[in-house]
Design a protein around this motif. Structure first.
Motif, PDB file in Angstrom:
ATOM      1  N   LEU A  12       0.833  -1.203   0.000  1.00 52.05           N
ATOM      2  CA  LEU A  12       0.000   0.000   0.000  1.00 52.05           C
ATOM      3  C   LEU A  12       0.870   1.256   0.000  1.00 52.05           C
ATOM      4  O   LEU A  12       0.605   2.205  -0.748  1.00 52.05           O
ATOM      5  CB  LEU A  12      -0.935   0.000   1.214  1.00 52.05           C
ATOM      6  N   LEU A  13       1.919   1.279   0.811  1.00 51.68           N
ATOM      7  CA  LEU A  13       2.815   2.434   0.852  1.00 51.68           C
ATOM      8  C   LEU A  13       3.488   2.663  -0.498  1.00 51.68           C
ATOM      9  O   LEU A  13       3.608   3.803  -0.947  1.00 51.68           O
ATOM     10  CB  LEU A  13       3.880   2.249   1.935  1.00 51.68           C
ATOM     11  N   LEU A  14       3.917   1.591  -1.140  1.00 52.11           N
ATOM     12  CA  LEU A  14       4.568   1.729  -2.446  1.00 52.11           C
ATOM     13  C   LEU A  14       3.588   2.246  -3.490  1.00 52.11           C
ATOM     14  O   LEU A  14       3.958   3.065  -4.335  1.00 52.11           O
ATOM     15  CB  LEU A  14       5.185   0.398  -2.872  1.00 52.11           C
ATOM     16  N   THR A  15       2.354   1.797  -3.422  1.00 55.70           N
ATOM     17  CA  THR A  15       1.326   2.297  -4.333  1.00 55.70           C
ATOM     18  C   THR A  15       1.084   3.787  -4.098  1.00 55.70           C
ATOM     19  O   THR A  15       0.978   4.569  -5.045  1.00 55.70           O
ATOM     20  CB  THR A  15       0.016   1.508  -4.157  1.00 55.70           C
ATOM     21  N   GLN A  16       1.019   4.182  -2.841  1.00 56.83           N
ATOM     22  CA  GLN A  16       0.826   5.592  -2.513  1.00 56.83           C
ATOM     23  C   GLN A  16       1.999   6.427  -3.009  1.00 56.83           C
ATOM     24  O   GLN A  16       1.816   7.547  -3.474  1.00 56.83           O
ATOM     25  CB  GLN A  16       0.661   5.782  -1.008  1.00 56.83           C
ATOM     26  N   MET A  17       3.202   5.889  -2.913  1.00 59.01           N
ATOM     27  CA  MET A  17       4.383   6.629  -3.333  1.00 59.01           C
ATOM     28  C   MET A  17       4.349   6.913  -4.829  1.00 59.01           C
ATOM     29  O   MET A  17       4.686   8.011  -5.262  1.00 59.01           O
ATOM     30  CB  MET A  17       5.642   5.848  -2.978  1.00 59.01           C
ATOM     31  N   THR A  18       3.922   5.948  -5.612  1.00 59.17           N
ATOM     32  CA  THR A  18       3.872   6.159  -7.054  1.00 59.17           C
ATOM     33  C   THR A  18       2.688   7.040  -7.431  1.00 59.17           C
ATOM     34  O   THR A  18       2.738   7.751  -8.419  1.00 59.17           O
ATOM     35  CB  THR A  18       3.796   4.825  -7.832  1.00 59.17           C
ATOM     36  N   GLY A  19       1.637   7.022  -6.633  1.00 58.95           N
ATOM     37  CA  GLY A  19       0.455   7.816  -6.932  1.00 58.95           C
ATOM     38  C   GLY A  19       0.572   9.268  -6.515  1.00 58.95           C
ATOM     39  O   GLY A  19       0.011  10.152  -7.140  1.00 58.95           O
TER      40      GLY A  19
END
Length: 64
Positions: A12-19
């Motif tokens: 989830l954190l990695l997804t947020q970082m790219t978003g």
């Protein structure tokens, strides 16, 4: 928390970082805290996450 729960939180954190790259520093701090929790609980930290943690620490001038 189980290892699978930690993996889901990290994903989830990695997804947020790219978003939303504007929040990278906050996400880096949360990722660092999760990785430290994995280490404290004796759970394995995947090599790619260790590399990402080191890259983010370099980018933001040190540890969270």
């Amino acid at each position: 928390m189980s290892f699978e729960d930690y993996k889901a939180e990290i994903a989830l954190l990695l997804t947020q970082m790219t978003g939303d790259p504007g929040d990278e520093h906050e996400i880096q701090m949360r990722l660092h805290a999760l990785i430290n929790t994995l280490r404290a609980e004796g759970l394995p930290v995947p090599d790619d996450l260790k590399e990402l943690e080191a890259d983010l620490e370099e980018k933001f001038g040190g540890k969270a």
